[in-house]
Write an enzyme that holds these catalytic residues in place. Structure first.
Site, PDB file in Angstrom:
ATOM      1  N   ARG A  25      45.087  30.114  59.078  1.00  0.00           N
ATOM      2  CA  ARG A  25      46.187  30.714  58.309  1.00  0.00           C
ATOM      3  C   ARG A  25      47.565  30.157  58.681  1.00  0.00           C
ATOM      4  O   ARG A  25      48.571  30.831  58.528  1.00  0.00           O
ATOM      5  CB  ARG A  25      46.199  32.241  58.438  1.00  0.00           C
ATOM      6  CG  ARG A  25      44.950  32.926  57.871  1.00  0.00           C
ATOM      7  CD  ARG A  25      44.892  32.767  56.358  1.00  0.00           C
ATOM      8  NE  ARG A  25      43.869  33.598  55.764  1.00  0.00           N
ATOM      9  CZ  ARG A  25      44.102  34.744  55.114  1.00  0.00           C
ATOM     10  NH1 ARG A  25      45.314  35.196  54.962  1.00  0.00           N
ATOM     11  NH2 ARG A  25      43.110  35.407  54.580  1.00  0.00           N
ATOM     12  N   ARG A  29      52.369  32.970  55.315  1.00  0.00           N
ATOM     13  CA  ARG A  29      53.547  33.822  55.422  1.00  0.00           C
ATOM     14  C   ARG A  29      54.295  33.784  56.734  1.00  0.00           C
ATOM     15  O   ARG A  29      55.409  34.279  56.804  1.00  0.00           O
ATOM     16  CB  ARG A  29      53.155  35.276  55.103  1.00  0.00           C
ATOM     17  CG  ARG A  29      52.831  35.449  53.641  1.00  0.00           C
ATOM     18  CD  ARG A  29      52.092  36.730  53.412  1.00  0.00           C
ATOM     19  NE  ARG A  29      50.841  36.705  54.159  1.00  0.00           N
ATOM     20  CZ  ARG A  29      49.962  37.696  54.183  1.00  0.00           C
ATOM     21  NH1 ARG A  29      50.218  38.797  53.518  1.00  0.00           N
ATOM     22  NH2 ARG A  29      48.844  37.594  54.856  1.00  0.00           N
ATOM     23  N   ARG A  38      57.045  30.342  47.716  1.00  0.00           N
ATOM     24  CA  ARG A  38      56.285  31.435  47.089  1.00  0.00           C
ATOM     25  C   ARG A  38      57.193  32.304  46.209  1.00  0.00           C
ATOM     26  O   ARG A  38      56.790  32.742  45.140  1.00  0.00           O
ATOM     27  CB  ARG A  38      55.679  32.246  48.234  1.00  0.00           C
ATOM     28  CG  ARG A  38      54.965  33.471  47.915  1.00  0.00           C
ATOM     29  CD  ARG A  38      53.538  33.193  47.557  1.00  0.00           C
ATOM     30  NE  ARG A  38      52.776  34.418  47.698  1.00  0.00           N
ATOM     31  CZ  ARG A  38      52.952  35.486  46.917  1.00  0.00           C
ATOM     32  NH1 ARG A  38      53.824  35.452  45.940  1.00  0.00           N
ATOM     33  NH2 ARG A  38      52.223  36.570  47.120  1.00  0.00           N
ATOM     34  N   ASP A  75      42.242  29.491  48.618  1.00  0.00           N
ATOM     35  CA  ASP A  75      41.653  30.749  49.083  1.00  0.00           C
ATOM     36  C   ASP A  75      40.145  30.693  48.882  1.00  0.00           C
ATOM     37  O   ASP A  75      39.658  29.989  47.996  1.00  0.00           O
ATOM     38  CB  ASP A  75      42.237  31.949  48.335  1.00  0.00           C
ATOM     39  CG  ASP A  75      42.047  33.230  49.150  1.00  0.00           C
ATOM     40  OD1 ASP A  75      42.911  33.542  49.967  1.00  0.00           O
ATOM     41  OD2 ASP A  75      40.992  33.890  48.986  1.00  0.00           O
ATOM     42  N   TYR A 153      32.907  40.261  48.607  1.00  0.00           N
ATOM     43  CA  TYR A 153      33.998  40.471  47.632  1.00  0.00           C
ATOM     44  C   TYR A 153      33.455  40.651  46.218  1.00  0.00           C
ATOM     45  O   TYR A 153      34.005  41.420  45.429  1.00  0.00           O
ATOM     46  CB  TYR A 153      35.016  39.321  47.699  1.00  0.00           C
ATOM     47  CG  TYR A 153      35.878  39.431  48.938  1.00  0.00           C
ATOM     48  CD1 TYR A 153      36.910  40.364  49.011  1.00  0.00           C
ATOM     49  CD2 TYR A 153      35.646  38.634  50.057  1.00  0.00           C
ATOM     50  CE1 TYR A 153      37.689  40.503  50.157  1.00  0.00           C
ATOM     51  CE2 TYR A 153      36.410  38.760  51.206  1.00  0.00           C
ATOM     52  CZ  TYR A 153      37.424  39.694  51.255  1.00  0.00           C
ATOM     53  OH  TYR A 153      38.184  39.831  52.393  1.00  0.00           O
TER      54      TYR A 153
END
Ligand code: CP3
Length: 342
Positions: A25, A29, A38, A75, A153
């Protein structure tokens, strides 16, 4: 030619001058520069689906943090979407699928015989553009979710603390679970082959929800399919990261892949004894160490490095870096690893 190929050499068990380091990651962010890109866009999916932007944020941690590998910005959920189950990424909440797969009828509604090149063209294009932009500085990692985590998911339709719908599915409809896992596996192999063709130098499978299954169940519904994927890539450095699957380490150590990813609860030397010198280990500092002072980060990182009894290590955290971690503290971690003599 790749100038800094420490990461690839460590995968293959070749000699290295120092341990390579990157962070799961890392593109995301934690970086203000990521948030700036973004904020100009409609949302997460526009970033994932626009190769120019995906390339830009993939390169950011290489420029800003000096990591030894880049990971393509994408992703794991692009795979269920390509199979006919679109998702939305809801701000502050996470992924959400309008439809789920909980019955044979719903499974039959998935798209069959999909053209992965056509559906996931934006990932392949982002890889190509990133390869060009990297200009051989560091290797580029491609990735996918492991079949069990993708099933989670597709069945649950959203994130969950327990994934009890997904676990229920294994007991109530095991045959359908196997059909779905096989379909995901086939698509994932085609997808990862496409990533290698587009320039990925190494691959990683993320099995984020491995640890919610018991060992026997994880063998049957997890490792069996991961093994098929590994077998399809005999030439490519490949990391299997089965988060939380501590009891399955002996089984994971038998996989035909170059590298095992460890979370921070897994003991590096227990894993080393299992894999001997046949596999590389990746990990596994607790991401929360990076909330500590620079002195704590340096001390904890060195403690981990000193515990390594082999050169076959790639340094990383034991899971993705948390979004509110200060990039300056990430730099302390990276600097400590890169200045540690082995
Ligand atoms: O830097 C990198 O590692 C590359 C990019 C990457 C992302 N997701 C971008 C992302 C990677 C490798 C992933 C993998 C991923 N995605 C996993 C496996 C790894 C893990 O953490 O266990 C999982 C389970 C997902 C699914 C997913 N994507 C969730 C549950 C969420 C929402 C929660 C969260 O972490 O934000 C995402 C969103 C997501 N994927 C973000 C990023 C940068 C945040 C979205 C944003 O910018 O708003």
């Amino acid at each position: 030619m790749i100038q800094n190929d420490l990461f690839l050499r460590a995968h293959r068990g070749e000699a290295i001058e120092r341990y390579p380091v990157w962070l799961m990651r890392q593109a995301g962010r934690i970086l203000p520069e990521y948030r700036a890109v973004r904020s100009k866009l409609s949302g997460f999916k526009e970033l994932v689906e626009t190769p120019e932007f995906a390339t830009e944020v993939t390169i950011q941690p290489v420029d800003l943090l000096n990591v030894d590998a880049a990971i393509i910005f994408s992703d794991i959920l692009v795979v269920p979407e390509a199979m006919g189950l679109p998702y939305q990424m809801i701000e502050q909440k996470g992924p959400w699928f309008e439809n789920t797969i909980r019955s044979q009828q719903e499974f039959d509604r998935l798209d069959q015989q999909i053209d992965v090149q056509d559906r996931l063209w934006y990932v392949f294009e982002a890889l190509k553009q990133t390869k060009t932009a990297l200009n051989g500085r560091v290797p580029l990692i491609g990735f996918a979710g492991a079949p069990w985590t993708i099933l989670c998911y597709m069945v649950e339709g959203k994130g969950s603390k327990t994934f009890s719908e997904s676990r229920k599915f294994l007991y109530t409809q095991p045959a359908l679970a196997h059909l779905l896992l096989q379909r995901i596996t086939d698509v994932t192999i085609a997808y990862l082959k496409g990533q290698v063709a587009a320039g990925a130098d190494a691959l990683q499978l993320f099995d984020s929800w491995a640890g919610i299954l018991g060992d026997a169940q994880y063998n049957e519904f997890g490792i069996k399919y991961i093994s098929q994927i590994c077998e399809a890539f005999p030439e490519t450095p490949l990391t299997v990261f089965s988060k939380g699957a501590i009891g399955s380490l002996p089984a994971l150590a038998q996989l035909p892949c170059t590298t095992l990813g460890l979370d921070w609860n897994m003991d590096v030397n227990v894993a080393r004894n299992l894999v001997q010198e046949n596999m590389t280990l990746q990990g596994n500092l607790d991401p929360c160490v990076l909330y500590g002072s620079p002195q704590i980060i340096e001390a904890e990182t060195k403690k981990m490095l000193k515990s390594f009894k082999s050169q076959r290590h790639i340094v990383n955290l034991g899971h993705g870096v948390y979004p509110d971690i200060d990039p300056e503290m990430v730099k302390v971690f990276i600097h400590t690893v890169q200045n540690y003599a082995i």
